[in-house]
Write a protein that holds these residues in place. Structure first.
Motif, mmCIF file in Angstrom:
data_model
loop_
_atom_site.group_PDB
_atom_site.id
_atom_site.type_symbol
_atom_site.label_atom_id
_atom_site.label_comp_id
_atom_site.label_asym_id
_atom_site.label_seq_id
_atom_site.Cartn_x
_atom_site.Cartn_y
_atom_site.Cartn_z
ATOM 1 N N LYS A 67 0.846 -1.187 0.000
ATOM 2 C CA LYS A 67 0.000 0.000 0.000
ATOM 3 C C LYS A 67 0.884 1.240 0.000
ATOM 4 O O LYS A 67 1.936 1.258 0.648
ATOM 5 C CB LYS A 67 -0.892 0.011 1.240
ATOM 6 N N SER A 98 0.864 7.214 1.442
ATOM 7 C CA SER A 98 -0.228 8.186 1.525
ATOM 8 C C SER A 98 -1.189 7.928 0.368
ATOM 9 O O SER A 98 -0.778 7.403 -0.671
ATOM 10 C CB SER A 98 0.309 9.615 1.469
ATOM 11 N N PRO A 99 -2.459 8.305 0.537
ATOM 12 C CA PRO A 99 -3.433 8.049 -0.533
ATOM 13 C C PRO A 99 -3.033 8.749 -1.835
ATOM 14 O O PRO A 99 -2.424 9.822 -1.823
ATOM 15 C CB PRO A 99 -4.729 8.639 0.012
ATOM 16 N N SER A 152 -4.536 10.177 -5.492
ATOM 17 C CA SER A 152 -5.785 10.565 -6.159
ATOM 18 C C SER A 152 -5.835 9.983 -7.573
ATOM 19 O O SER A 152 -4.802 9.644 -8.159
ATOM 20 C CB SER A 152 -5.911 12.088 -6.228
#
Length: 81
Positions: free
Chosen positions: A58, A61-62, A64
């Protein structure tokens, strides 16, 4: 380079070194993916989707959708071999 001959029935014996490298055994399936005119990639279909779990970590950080699209565009995705 490993080579093979096509029989009159359209069968090919995959050389032992290639089978070993791909981890193929009796009954395993191969997928043929068209790349360009006259070129194919073949993939051993010996694993299930669940075997892929954990292969990609993963992100810290996210990310977009816009960032993903920009990364794809900048890498030249869509260029063929």
């Amino acid at each position: 380079m490993a080579t093979a001959t096509v029989t009159s029935k359209g069968q090919v014996t995959i050389p032992a070194e290639v089978r070993a490298s791909l981890g193929l055994s009796t009954g395993d399936r191969l997928e043929f993916v068209p790349l360009a005119e006259g070129k194919y990639l073949f993939i051993a279909s010996t694993h299930t989707v669940s075997d892929l779990k954990g292969m990609v970590k993963k992100p810290s950080s996210p990310v977009s959708i816009e960032d993903m699209n920009a990364a794809i565009e900048s890498s030249g995705a869509g260029n063929q071999f």
